[in-house]
Design a protein around this motif. Structure first.
Motif, short mmCIF file in Angstrom:
data_model
loop_
_atom_site.label_atom_id
_atom_site.label_comp_id
_atom_site.label_asym_id
_atom_site.label_seq_id
_atom_site.Cartn_x
_atom_site.Cartn_y
_atom_site.Cartn_z
N SER A 151 44.03 8.26 -8.67
CA SER A 151 44.22 8.20 -7.23
C SER A 151 44.90 6.89 -6.88
N CYS A 266 31.57 14.15 -1.95
CA CYS A 266 33.02 14.16 -2.09
C CYS A 266 33.44 12.94 -2.90
N LEU A 270 36.87 9.76 0.86
CA LEU A 270 37.14 10.98 1.62
C LEU A 270 35.98 11.34 2.55
N ALA A 273 36.97 12.70 6.09
CA ALA A 273 37.41 14.09 6.07
C ALA A 273 36.24 15.03 5.78
N VAL A 324 38.76 20.09 -3.15
CA VAL A 324 39.01 18.95 -2.29
C VAL A 324 40.14 19.24 -1.30
N THR A 329 40.79 15.94 8.13
CA THR A 329 40.31 14.92 9.07
C THR A 329 40.17 15.50 10.46
#
Length: 439
Positions: A151, A266, A270, A273, A324, A329
């Motif tokens: 990431s 999560c 995140l 979201a 995912v 959001t």
């Protein structure tokens, strides 16, 4: 192909799945299973179980008696090399024979062992037999998927944002995935919908990771070294082995704002979201409980969002594993739950024409709320109430889909519900036409 179901010589009472080590570098795990059987036919001479792809080390009965076992998987070599026929029809027939050779419902399986003669009298007297099987998994495509995905995160510096470099953080995690009975690819059990039992799941992981499993979290045990944690879960309602799900990773945990019995997980970063995505989960559960006049079968419910998921949402007992990609959001969330029913004119029954349904809300067809609604409905029909055989799986799947559709109609309105029905019918006709054209 239909099979004649044979009455097995035993019933399952309880099973413990214990994972002692999870290795993300080698994509492997090591553990054992304890299976408690209740004999129903005497003398109990032979026990047959299901397991593929795993490496088995030993089988022990009643704690200490080690026995020899036969472990084979006929699907590894469907057609011998010296066979002369090389066509798809022959392969399909040979593969179905290999599947039948491991079908527990007709008395077959990949793993089998014989109960020693001197133990049969003891088993007949107590009517119980405890089996421990040690195993390991080293296959990358065997019911468990490992993720070491990078990431990109902006590096925190005092320089302007445009000059900030990006650093790579790997959020490692693993999760179980399945077609309907994919769990037999990685740990020994009885692969039959007629064999539900209670479960105890123990997963030992490094202290910087979490283990999320089916059932209720009983305890978290910390080792004396402080480097390892053991998460202990218990499923007190009998369920089949294919409904046991496990996720291990460095997740962020967020308790639900409306219910203390629901928890969401999560990847790091995140959580914002995640909050927007699961805000209506409790509303869905309350609607289904009122609609069915029954509480959610499992005391705790967990939603876990993972990367590289093979399907958008997988229901397990007391939990669901979602992609995912479903997270969104608050800034881009659609206002359908608040405005669609207010500004959409319902179609009167006397004017009902499914071809006239407006296509303005087709983007809702794969919304997170719809997928989570089906996962919650599957807790009632699919996990708690299972089908009698694999060939009857469509019944509980269809019932859970219908119940979830009632919640969709309540939230999205009649027009979107009718459009969803129309799209489902269209897909059925397309698949039928494709099958007819291919033949």
């Amino acid at each position: 192909m239909s099979f004649e179901i044979n009455e097995p010589p035993f019933r399952l009472v309880h099973q413990t799945l214990c994972i002692r080590e999870v290795n993300f570098e080698k994509h492997s795990l090591f553990g054992f299973v304890d299976i408690n059987l209740k004999a129903t036919r005497f003398p109990l001479e032979k026990v047959t179980l299901n397991c593929r792809h795993s490496r088995l080390y030993r089988v022990c009965l009643n704690g200490s008696r080690q026995v020899s076992f036969d472990y084979r998987d006929p699907t590894l070599l469907v057609c011998p090399d010296d066979i002369k026929q090389r066509n798809l029809d022959y392969f399909c027939g040979a593969y179905m024979q290999a599947i039948e050779a491991t079908n527990f419902d007709i008395g077959n399986g990949e793993l089998s062992f014989t109960v020693p003669y001197d133990m049969r009298a003891e088993v007949e007297r107590s009517e119980e037999l405890a089996v421990r099987i040690e195993f390991s998994l080293e296959s990358k495509n065997a019911g468990v998927h490992f993720v070491n995905s990078p990431s990109l995160v902006p590096k925190q510096t005092n320089k302007p944002t445009c000059e900030n470099k990006q650093r790579i953080i790997r959020h490692k995690h693993m999760f179980t995935y399945y077609y309907e009975n994919c769990n037999k690819l990685w740990f020994p059990h009885v692969d039959s919908p007629l064999m539900p039992c209670t479960w105890r799941v123990e997963v030992t992981v490094p202290n910087d990771l979490l283990a999320i499993c089916s059932g209720e979290l009983l305890d978290v045990v910390e080792y004396e070294s402080g480097n390892l944690l053991t998460f202990i879960y218990h499923v007190d309602i009998p369920v089949c082995a294919n409904k046991i799900g496990i996720v291990v990773g460095d997740f962020e945990m967020m308790p639900d704002q409306k219910s203390s019995e629901i928890t969401h997980f999560c990847s790091p970063g995140l959580s914002a979201a995640l909050t927007s995505t699961v805000e209506n989960v409790v509303d869905c559960i309350e609607f289904l409980e009122q609609h069915l006049s029954s509480r959610l079968p499992f005391q705790q419910f967990k939603t876990v969002f993972v990367e590289e998921a093979f399907t958008q949402c997988l229901p397990f007992a007391g939990m669901c594993i979602g992609s995912v990609a479903l997270l969104h959001t608050e800034k881009i969330i659609d206002q359908v739950p608040h405005t669609l029913r207010k500004f959409t004119t319902p179609i009167r029954k006397d004017e009902l024409n499914i071809n006239r349904v407006v296509n303005s809300t087709s983007h809702i067809s794969s919304s997170p709320l719809r997928l989570l609604g089906h996962a919650i409905a599957s807790q009632f029909f699919g996990c708690f109430i299972a089908s009698a055989s694999w060939s009857d799986s469509w019944t509980v799947f269809g019932i859970s889909k219908y119940i979830a559709a009632q919640f969709e109609k309540e939230i999205f309105g009649l027009n979107e519900y009718l459009y969803s029905v129309r799209e489902t019918i269209r897909k059925v006709f397309v698949s039928i036409n494709f099958s007819e054209n291919s033949t």
